[in-house]
Design an enzyme around this catalytic site. Structure first.
Site, PDB file in Angstrom:
ATOM      1  N   PRO A 161       0.812  -1.194   0.000  1.00 36.57           N
ATOM      2  CA  PRO A 161       0.000   0.000   0.000  1.00 36.57           C
ATOM      3  C   PRO A 161       0.854   1.256   0.000  1.00 36.57           C
ATOM      4  CG  PRO A 161      -0.560  -1.431   1.808  1.00 36.57           C
ATOM      5  CD  PRO A 161       0.615  -1.997   1.161  1.00 36.57           C
ATOM      6  N   GLU A 162       0.516   2.129  -0.900  1.00 32.72           N
ATOM      7  CA  GLU A 162       1.074   3.478  -0.909  1.00 32.72           C
ATOM      8  C   GLU A 162      -0.099   4.402  -0.565  1.00 32.72           C
ATOM      9  OE1 GLU A 162       3.434   4.217  -4.439  1.00 32.72           O
ATOM     10  OE2 GLU A 162       3.729   2.086  -4.736  1.00 32.72           O
ATOM     11  N   ARG A 219       4.203 -11.091   5.284  1.00 34.39           N
ATOM     12  CA  ARG A 219       5.638 -10.958   5.542  1.00 34.39           C
ATOM     13  C   ARG A 219       5.980 -10.404   6.923  1.00 34.39           C
ATOM     14  NH1 ARG A 219       8.152  -8.460   0.112  1.00 34.39           N
ATOM     15  NH2 ARG A 219      10.092  -8.926   1.181  1.00 34.39           N
TER      16      ARG A 219
END
Length: 285
Positions: free
Chosen positions: A2-3, A124
DNA sequence: TGCCCCCTGCAG
DNA sequence: CTGCAGGGGGCA
């Protein structure tokens, strides 16, 4: 992952869904949650006042005066499941996995709220949750750069912000969150393509006209992506577990060897500052 | 400023 | 099996 546009999409949805609800019980927590677990459990009963964004961080303001700050990093997902919905299927389309239910094997944090459950999934495990006082929040946010979607953000502001990085490649400079907050690998490549600027160009070699163009294109691509609910390359999902649709609109990111949408030359890919970087060597100078 | 690292899964 | 992935902290 996500940006800014993806975080904005999640935040807008959660603001509508969660405002006014109360924290009922912390059902699961792992190392994602920083600080003593007891402090988190004692939040039970507090009301959610507001959900907003600063750069790529999500902030949940609580009635007790403190703030839950969440960073999704590469693979974080923040998903709200109302009590009347058990599976992540909206409009007939299965989302994370076909007919998947939550929690799944990647669920790291679960908060039961009034009216539903909030899940944080993260393959992750790079993502984090922090519990901050208002003073701590302000201090940490003062370290972040300008918000690119504000009215004040302009070519001259951008140029001034990056002035001390004159010998950096422009793409690397755009990724520096202490200068501009929210641009990541996808939108840096996209904004530079729209501005016809090669990612390796040094900051010091950019003209005022190009700064203006770049600032404008940063706003344009971020806004357009928000309109399409973000880019789902692999893990990104919105707060309802749905993919975003901006991937089809990307000009260069992830389009290695595909024809440039402007000149048809194959899109190039290189490594810049350790990040995969996509550009058109004909269009971008 | 530029690498290595955190961690896991997946494509080639 | 190796390399790579929307991020970014820590180190030389």
């Amino acid at each position: 992952m996500p940006e800014l546009p993806e975080v904005e999409t999640i935040v807008n949805d959660l603001q509508l869904e969660l405002t006014g609800r109360r924290l009922v019980e912390l059902l699961k927590a792992d190392k994602t949650i920083t600080g003593p677990a007891g402090a988190w459990r004692r939040l039970k009963g507090e009301k959610i006042l507001r959900i907003w964004r600063r750069g790529k961080q999500i902030i949940i303001d609580l009635s007790g005066g403190r703030h839950i700050v969440i960073h999704l990093k590469m693979t974080g997902q923040l998903i709200w499941l109302p009590v009347n919905r058990r599976r992540l299927i909206v409009g007939g389309h299965p989302i994370i996995g076909v007919g998947e239910t939550l929690p799944n094997k990647f669920t790291r944090v679960i908060w039961r709220l009034t009216g539903g459950t909030l899940f944080f999934n993260d393959v992750r495990k790079f993502g984090w949750w922090r519990l901050l006082s208002t003073a701590e929040l302000l201090t940490s946010h003062n370290l972040l750069g300008d918000e690119p979607l504000t009215k004040q953000f302009s070519g001259s502001v951008l140029a001034a912000r990056l002035a001390k990085k004159s010998r950096s490649a422009i793409k690397s400079a755009l990724l520096d969150q202490t200068k501009v907050a929210g641009i990541g690998n996808i939108y840096a490549d996209e904004a530079l393509f729209l501005s016809k600027i090669k990612p390796t160009r040094l900051v010091g070699a950019i003209s005022q006209a190009e700064w203006n163009d770049l600032a404008k294109n940063i706003k344009r691509v971020l806004r357009l992506s928000i309109k399409h609910r973000g880019t789902s390359f692999s893990d990104y999902r919105d707060a309802a577990g749905q993919v975003g649709n901006f991937i089809n609109k990307l000009q260069v990111y992830g389009r290695t060897q595909a024809p440039c949408r402007v000149c048809q030359a194959p899109v190039k890919k290189m490594k810049l500052g350790g990040r995969g970087t996509h550009w058109c060597e004909i269009c971008q100078k």
